[in-house]
Design a protein around this motif. Sequence first.
Motif, PDB file in Angstrom:
ATOM      1  N   GLY A 239       0.810  -1.208   0.000  1.00  0.00           N
ATOM      2  CA  GLY A 239       0.000   0.000   0.000  1.00  0.00           C
ATOM      3  C   GLY A 239       0.841   1.254   0.000  1.00  0.00           C
ATOM      4  N   LEU A 273       1.638   1.535  -3.822  1.00  0.00           N
ATOM      5  CA  LEU A 273       0.488   2.047  -4.572  1.00  0.00           C
ATOM      6  C   LEU A 273       0.343   3.547  -4.374  1.00  0.00           C
ATOM      7  CD1 LEU A 273      -2.163  -0.722  -3.758  1.00  0.00           C
ATOM      8  CD2 LEU A 273      -0.999  -0.384  -5.951  1.00  0.00           C
ATOM      9  N   TYR A 274       0.532   4.001  -3.152  1.00  0.00           N
ATOM     10  CA  TYR A 274       0.402   5.419  -2.809  1.00  0.00           C
ATOM     11  C   TYR A 274       1.380   6.266  -3.615  1.00  0.00           C
ATOM     12  CZ  TYR A 274       0.466   9.635   0.125  1.00  0.00           C
ATOM     13  OH  TYR A 274       0.410  10.927   0.578  1.00  0.00           O
ATOM     14  N   GLY A 277       0.587   5.718  -7.769  1.00  0.00           N
ATOM     15  CA  GLY A 277      -0.703   6.249  -8.202  1.00  0.00           C
ATOM     16  C   GLY A 277      -0.784   7.747  -7.966  1.00  0.00           C
ATOM     17  N   GLY A 282      -3.260   4.747  -0.781  1.00  0.00           N
ATOM     18  CA  GLY A 282      -2.634   3.468  -1.039  1.00  0.00           C
ATOM     19  C   GLY A 282      -3.621   2.324  -0.927  1.00  0.00           C
ATOM     20  N   MET A 284      -6.293  -0.303  -2.087  1.00  0.00           N
ATOM     21  CA  MET A 284      -6.538  -1.011  -3.335  1.00  0.00           C
ATOM     22  C   MET A 284      -7.894  -0.647  -3.941  1.00  0.00           C
ATOM     23  SD  MET A 284      -5.610  -3.103  -5.702  1.00  0.00           S
ATOM     24  CE  MET A 284      -4.106  -3.826  -5.015  1.00  0.00           C
ATOM     25  N   MET A 287      -7.612   2.624  -5.680  1.00  0.00           N
ATOM     26  CA  MET A 287      -6.777   2.533  -6.874  1.00  0.00           C
ATOM     27  C   MET A 287      -7.551   1.895  -8.029  1.00  0.00           C
ATOM     28  SD  MET A 287      -3.755   3.736  -7.410  1.00  0.00           S
ATOM     29  CE  MET A 287      -3.252   3.882  -5.695  1.00  0.00           C
ATOM     30  N   ALA A 298      -2.891   5.276 -11.836  1.00  0.00           N
ATOM     31  CA  ALA A 298      -3.511   4.221 -11.020  1.00  0.00           C
ATOM     32  C   ALA A 298      -3.391   2.882 -11.734  1.00  0.00           C
ATOM     33  CB  ALA A 298      -4.974   4.558 -10.740  1.00  0.00           C
ATOM     34  N   ALA A 301       0.107   1.628 -11.394  1.00  0.00           N
ATOM     35  CA  ALA A 301       0.342   1.092 -10.046  1.00  0.00           C
ATOM     36  C   ALA A 301      -0.222  -0.320  -9.917  1.00  0.00           C
ATOM     37  CB  ALA A 301      -0.274   2.016  -8.995  1.00  0.00           C
ATOM     38  N   LEU A 302      -1.405  -0.544 -10.453  1.00  0.00           N
ATOM     39  CA  LEU A 302      -2.032  -1.865 -10.381  1.00  0.00           C
ATOM     40  C   LEU A 302      -1.242  -2.899 -11.177  1.00  0.00           C
ATOM     41  CD1 LEU A 302      -5.746  -0.745 -10.769  1.00  0.00           C
ATOM     42  CD2 LEU A 302      -4.666  -1.604  -8.673  1.00  0.00           C
ATOM     43  N   PHE A 305       1.853  -3.756  -9.180  1.00  0.00           N
ATOM     44  CA  PHE A 305       1.476  -4.568  -8.023  1.00  0.00           C
ATOM     45  C   PHE A 305       1.288  -6.030  -8.425  1.00  0.00           C
ATOM     46  CE2 PHE A 305      -1.587  -6.360  -5.038  1.00  0.00           C
ATOM     47  CZ  PHE A 305      -1.174  -5.873  -3.805  1.00  0.00           C
TER      48      PHE A 305
END
Length: 400
Positions: A239, A273-274, A277, A282, A284, A287, A298, A301-302, A305
């Motif tokens: 996150g 993620l924070y 994105g 952060g 999910m 996002m 975003a 970021a996904l 991840f």
Amino acid sequence: MKILVINAGSSSMKFTLYSMENEQILAKGLFERLGYDKPNMVYKRPDGYKFEAEIPVKNHVEALKKICEKLVDPEDGVLKSLSEITAIGHRVLHGGEKITAPVKIDDKAKEIIRECFPLGPLHNPANLAGIEACEEEMPGVPNVGVFDTQFHMTMPPEAYLYAIPYDFYKKYGIRKYGFHGTSHHYVTLATAKFLNQKVEDTTIITCHLGNGCSMAAVKNGKVIDTTMGLTPLEGLMMGTRCGDLDPAAVIRLVDLGHTTAEVDKILNKQSGLYGVGDINSGDMRDMLAAAEKGSERAELALKMFARRIVKYIGAYYVLLDGPQAISFTGGVGEFSVPMRKRIMDQLGSLGLKLDDGRNAECFGKAGVISTDDSSWKAIVMPTDEELMIARSVVDTLHLK
């Protein structure tokens, strides 16, 4: 037999009270913002009753006093007296190499927890504060420490050592320890039961995905590798944590003028993620929603991840010589149908295919989400770290 489970954080204290005859939760809740303005207490019973209020407490000792008062309150409580509590279990982050199993807390155990303060500077001091608060409030009641690192202590040296001068391991204990061990252990046992086989016959990948994320390669019920390292920063993208990173990036940031404290904050609280994105979150769910609305950052970021998870699944598949299953757990692993799909859609070359219908049905509940013709299984398996701690207390103190 009633077991109180305490999870003390740097500014929080979570609690769960169990009746162990049927492993029923009698009450649970938490204190938040300890040491800050407006500390908040939440107290719940399984009958739906909920109490929430700002209560002025300064530290863990005062928070525990208020928790105990609530547990024995004539109207709201579930106990007539604190003497009904048989024992207390504590989540402790780090036991180093000296504690490799749940342990009854004594002076020696507390000293080891203190020795590990440098390895867990945010968690271990708070964990010890929770233990000492219980000792003060309920003298004579045994306390048991259950350590995040202990389930991973079966890793061989080739897995836990870093390729740095060996003396740094011997002198300073710099090695991979792994975390989320209580969750990985619970999910391993639960998956073995789900597969109707003995845990010693169970070879799986456990995938704990939440704000913090980690995976473990479990062979015949024992961990042979895990993603987190010396601290919970290594491994998967999380996150707000960066996960795996070239160490030279840290050196570069310091050379550019950032202090080590600033870099620590950047990597632990402003990354993942924070950091990638563009939505100042952060989480999910946030996002995924942002990506659905067209946010390119975003979506990036996904993808990052999921890619990190897929990469480790491939590595662990080889290390385990073909596991029987992968079990998804944690807040994201249990509830994020879209993220599970993003991961599973990349595993076809390993003989694992997603059943979209099953995936949608397994929202926070145990079940197989792979197709029947997959060569191994993908499973959703809800974790229960508090119950695992309570069971460990019973086993450690031989209370059965």
